[in-house]
Design a protein around this motif. Structure first.
Motif, PDB file in Angstrom:
ATOM      1  N   ALA A 182       0.910  -1.183   0.009  1.00 31.25           N
ATOM      2  CA  ALA A 182       0.034  -0.159  -0.147  1.00 31.25           C
ATOM      3  C   ALA A 182       0.767   1.137   0.064  1.00 31.25           C
ATOM      4  CB  ALA A 182      -0.875  -0.035   1.313  1.00 31.25           C
ATOM      5  N   LEU A 183       1.965   1.228   0.893  1.00 27.22           N
ATOM      6  CA  LEU A 183       2.822   2.251   0.807  1.00 27.22           C
ATOM      7  C   LEU A 183       3.408   2.683  -0.584  1.00 27.22           C
ATOM      8  CD1 LEU A 183       4.331   2.031   4.435  1.00 27.22           C
ATOM      9  CD2 LEU A 183       3.123   3.905   3.735  1.00 27.22           C
ATOM     10  N   LYS A 184       3.981   1.633  -1.039  1.00 25.43           N
ATOM     11  CA  LYS A 184       4.425   1.805  -2.448  1.00 25.43           C
ATOM     12  C   LYS A 184       3.724   2.237  -3.421  1.00 25.43           C
ATOM     13  CE  LYS A 184       8.634   0.707  -1.626  1.00 25.43           C
ATOM     14  NZ  LYS A 184       9.325   2.029  -1.371  1.00 25.43           N
ATOM     15  N   ARG A 185       2.291   1.867  -3.416  1.00 21.46           N
ATOM     16  CA  ARG A 185       1.320   2.148  -4.197  1.00 21.46           C
ATOM     17  C   ARG A 185       1.035   3.595  -4.227  1.00 21.46           C
ATOM     18  NH1 ARG A 185      -2.163  -1.246  -2.712  1.00 21.46           N
ATOM     19  NH2 ARG A 185      -3.311   0.461  -1.547  1.00 21.46           N
ATOM     20  N   LEU A 186       0.801   4.044  -2.759  1.00 20.65           N
ATOM     21  CA  LEU A 186       0.611   5.440  -2.688  1.00 20.65           C
ATOM     22  C   LEU A 186       1.550   6.197  -2.928  1.00 20.65           C
ATOM     23  CD1 LEU A 186      -1.338   4.845   0.816  1.00 20.65           C
ATOM     24  CD2 LEU A 186      -2.403   5.863  -1.027  1.00 20.65           C
ATOM     25  N   GLU A 187       2.813   5.734  -2.842  1.00 21.51           N
ATOM     26  CA  GLU A 187       3.919   6.630  -3.334  1.00 21.51           C
ATOM     27  C   GLU A 187       4.100   6.638  -4.746  1.00 21.51           C
ATOM     28  OE1 GLU A 187       8.817   7.289  -2.022  1.00 21.51           O
ATOM     29  OE2 GLU A 187       7.895   5.202  -2.068  1.00 21.51           O
ATOM     30  N   GLY A 188       3.760   5.758  -5.397  1.00 19.76           N
ATOM     31  CA  GLY A 188       3.718   5.615  -6.926  1.00 19.76           C
ATOM     32  C   GLY A 188       2.741   6.672  -7.304  1.00 19.76           C
ATOM     33  N   THR A 189       1.731   6.671  -6.860  1.00 20.79           N
ATOM     34  CA  THR A 189       0.555   7.781  -7.267  1.00 20.79           C
ATOM     35  C   THR A 189       0.597   9.110  -6.683  1.00 20.79           C
ATOM     36  OG1 THR A 189      -0.819   7.077  -5.346  1.00 20.79           O
ATOM     37  CG2 THR A 189      -0.944   5.988  -7.645  1.00 20.79           C
ATOM     38  N   GLY A 190       1.638   9.396  -5.910  1.00 25.06           N
ATOM     39  CA  GLY A 190       1.952  10.746  -5.440  1.00 25.06           C
ATOM     40  C   GLY A 190       1.301  11.009  -4.173  1.00 25.06           C
ATOM     41  N   HIS A 191       0.587  10.159  -3.587  1.00 23.26           N
ATOM     42  CA  HIS A 191      -0.175  10.598  -2.194  1.00 23.26           C
ATOM     43  C   HIS A 191       0.549  10.399  -1.163  1.00 23.26           C
ATOM     44  CE1 HIS A 191      -3.407   9.139  -5.276  1.00 23.26           C
ATOM     45  NE2 HIS A 191      -3.575  10.463  -4.806  1.00 23.26           N
ATOM     46  N   VAL A 192       1.590   9.992  -1.076  1.00 18.61           N
ATOM     47  CA  VAL A 192       2.640   9.911  -0.004  1.00 18.61           C
ATOM     48  C   VAL A 192       3.908   9.986  -0.625  1.00 18.61           C
ATOM     49  CG1 VAL A 192       1.136   8.389   1.674  1.00 18.61           C
ATOM     50  CG2 VAL A 192       2.952   7.440   0.264  1.00 18.61           C
ATOM     51  N   GLU A 193       4.942  10.561   0.268  1.00 17.58           N
ATOM     52  CA  GLU A 193       6.579  10.740  -0.314  1.00 17.58           C
ATOM     53  C   GLU A 193       7.188  10.009   0.777  1.00 17.58           C
ATOM     54  OE1 GLU A 193       6.904  14.630  -1.180  1.00 17.58           O
ATOM     55  OE2 GLU A 193       7.168  15.363   0.700  1.00 17.58           O
ATOM     56  N   SER A 194       8.346   9.116   0.611  1.00 16.01           N
ATOM     57  CA  SER A 194       9.102   8.794   1.375  1.00 16.01           C
ATOM     58  C   SER A 194      10.441   9.592   1.534  1.00 16.01           C
ATOM     59  CB  SER A 194       9.707   7.317   1.086  1.00 16.01           C
ATOM     60  OG  SER A 194      10.416   7.427  -0.235  1.00 16.01           O
ATOM     61  N   PHE A 195      11.071   9.404   2.755  1.00 18.02           N
ATOM     62  CA  PHE A 195      12.311  10.331   2.998  1.00 18.02           C
ATOM     63  C   PHE A 195      12.965   9.541   4.085  1.00 18.02           C
ATOM     64  CE2 PHE A 195       9.282  11.833   5.892  1.00 18.02           C
ATOM     65  CZ  PHE A 195       9.853  12.328   7.062  1.00 18.02           C
ATOM     66  N   PRO A 196      14.544   9.754   4.034  1.00 15.02           N
ATOM     67  CA  PRO A 196      15.184   9.016   5.017  1.00 15.02           C
ATOM     68  C   PRO A 196      15.266   9.607   6.216  1.00 15.02           C
ATOM     69  CG  PRO A 196      16.776   9.996   3.555  1.00 15.02           C
ATOM     70  CD  PRO A 196      15.185  10.397   3.089  1.00 15.02           C
ATOM     71  N   GLY A 197      15.330   8.754   7.501  1.00 13.75           N
ATOM     72  CA  GLY A 197      15.220   9.222   8.881  1.00 13.75           C
ATOM     73  C   GLY A 197      16.108   8.247   9.597  1.00 13.75           C
ATOM     74  N   GLN A 198      15.993   8.538  11.020  1.00 14.49           N
ATOM     75  CA  GLN A 198      16.244   7.742  11.979  1.00 14.49           C
ATOM     76  C   GLN A 198      15.332   7.400  13.106  1.00 14.49           C
ATOM     77  OE1 GLN A 198      19.994   9.222  13.530  1.00 14.49           O
ATOM     78  NE2 GLN A 198      21.239   7.924  11.855  1.00 14.49           N
TER      79      GLN A 198
END
Length: 109
Positions: A51-67
């Protein structure tokens, strides 16, 4: 326990709702879903990541590196403006779906 098939179309709503509050990483989102479900549903990691990958692919969420708090590197996700709009649409859709199904089960349950 709620059958996963019953929630299949609404996993996105759960994820977007969590991210509406603050950015998060997958493991933390899974814990939040389990906590909110109070034992009635537990999301599979594969379902969550898909779901996260799908939402990211459609521009509804974005990922970023963190700790994480322990210092371990994590991939965090945050809601985009398009994701906020989708959440609103999905919540309206949920209300309509719930109202329709309630008409059929009224008096049975």
């Amino acid at each position: 326990m709620i059958n996963a098939d019953a929630l299949r179309g609404y996993v996105d709503v759960m994820i977007l709702s969590i991210l509406r509050r603050e950015p998060s990483y997958a493991y933390d989102m899974a814990k939040e879903i389990s906590r909110e479900a109070e034992g009635s549903y537990s999301i599979k990691q594969t379902t969550l990541y898909s779901a996260l990958k799908r939402l990211e692919g459609t521009g509804h969420v974005e990922s970023f590196p963190g700790q994480s708090q322990s210092g371990k590197p994590r991939t965090y996700y945050r809601l985009t403006d398009a994701g906020r709009d989708l959440l609103t649409v999905k919540c309206e859709e949920w209300e309509q779906t719930k109202n329709l199904v309630d008409r059929f089960v009224k008096g049975i349950v």
